[in-house]
Design a protein around this motif. Sequence first.
Motif, PDB file in Angstrom:
ATOM      1  N   MET A   5      -3.320  -4.824   4.483  1.00 51.38           N
ATOM      2  CA  MET A   5      -2.056  -4.163   4.227  1.00 51.38           C
ATOM      3  C   MET A   5      -2.099  -3.595   2.811  1.00 51.38           C
ATOM      4  O   MET A   5      -3.050  -3.852   2.056  1.00 51.38           O
ATOM      5  N   ARG A   6      -1.059  -2.888   2.454  1.00 56.43           N
ATOM      6  CA  ARG A   6      -0.963  -2.304   1.117  1.00 56.43           C
ATOM      7  C   ARG A   6      -1.260  -3.379   0.064  1.00 56.43           C
ATOM      8  O   ARG A   6      -0.801  -4.514   0.182  1.00 56.43           O
ATOM      9  N   ALA A  26      -8.489   2.281  10.389  1.00 53.87           N
ATOM     10  CA  ALA A  26      -7.051   2.369  10.143  1.00 53.87           C
ATOM     11  C   ALA A  26      -6.308   2.415  11.474  1.00 53.87           C
ATOM     12  O   ALA A  26      -6.671   3.160  12.375  1.00 53.87           O
ATOM     13  N   GLU A  28      -3.012   3.024  11.489  1.00 56.56           N
ATOM     14  CA  GLU A  28      -1.917   3.952  11.245  1.00 56.56           C
ATOM     15  C   GLU A  28      -2.289   4.787  10.030  1.00 56.56           C
ATOM     16  O   GLU A  28      -3.288   4.518   9.360  1.00 56.56           O
ATOM     17  N   ASP A  29      -1.492   5.812   9.716  1.00 60.53           N
ATOM     18  CA  ASP A  29      -1.744   6.607   8.529  1.00 60.53           C
ATOM     19  C   ASP A  29      -1.802   5.676   7.322  1.00 60.53           C
ATOM     20  O   ASP A  29      -0.936   4.807   7.163  1.00 60.53           O
ATOM     21  N   SER A  30      -2.820   5.833   6.509  1.00 59.36           N
ATOM     22  CA  SER A  30      -3.049   4.923   5.391  1.00 59.36           C
ATOM     23  C   SER A  30      -3.533   5.672   4.171  1.00 59.36           C
ATOM     24  O   SER A  30      -4.045   6.786   4.271  1.00 59.36           O
ATOM     25  N   GLU A  31      -3.361   5.037   3.020  1.00 50.21           N
ATOM     26  CA  GLU A  31      -3.920   5.545   1.780  1.00 50.21           C
ATOM     27  C   GLU A  31      -4.903   4.514   1.262  1.00 50.21           C
ATOM     28  O   GLU A  31      -4.654   3.316   1.330  1.00 50.21           O
ATOM     29  N   GLN A 105       0.857  -3.698  14.077  1.00 49.47           N
ATOM     30  CA  GLN A 105       0.106  -2.517  14.490  1.00 49.47           C
ATOM     31  C   GLN A 105      -1.084  -2.838  15.387  1.00 49.47           C
ATOM     32  O   GLN A 105      -1.485  -2.024  16.195  1.00 49.47           O
TER      33      GLN A 105
END
Length: 161
Positions: A5-6, A26, A28-31, A105
């Motif tokens: 996670m973040r 990933a 989901e959309d991730s950075e 998710q």
Amino acid sequence: VGFYMRSDLVGLDAIGSGKYATTVTALEDSEVCMLSYLQLEDHCQQNNDLRRRFESLLGRELNTDQGSMAMLGSMTAEERMATFILNMSARFSALGYSSSEFRIQMTRDDMGSYLGLRLETVSRILHRLHDLELLSINGRELEILDRTGLERIAHARTDGR
């Protein structure tokens, strides 16, 4: 092997060998913020606060890994699932999100792989926790209805039950 996670560190497995033993996908959309370990090491030598923070993060990752191994080796399937849900709850809370309502998710199959359980077992346990009114589950949306009851299941062995 894990669900990141973040603010989680990914790729620590390459620190010693210089090679990654795992891959990351990933859900989901991730950075992602990529750092060169050599550059991070240089910055840590120049900044004691950064060094302490990085060491703290490394320690957290080691504790998480050790906890996961202990969970797989000593807990029943129900205890593993309850512990997993409570851990996800704590992680969402630490990120500033609700600790009682969140979206998981990963698929049930991914959960089973992580927990060392078959897909059928994951589905059966989630259904049972729902029937016991400990959780409300709608697809991947999960709501903890009775945290104390879930904690009781997660800690059954350590409580002597």
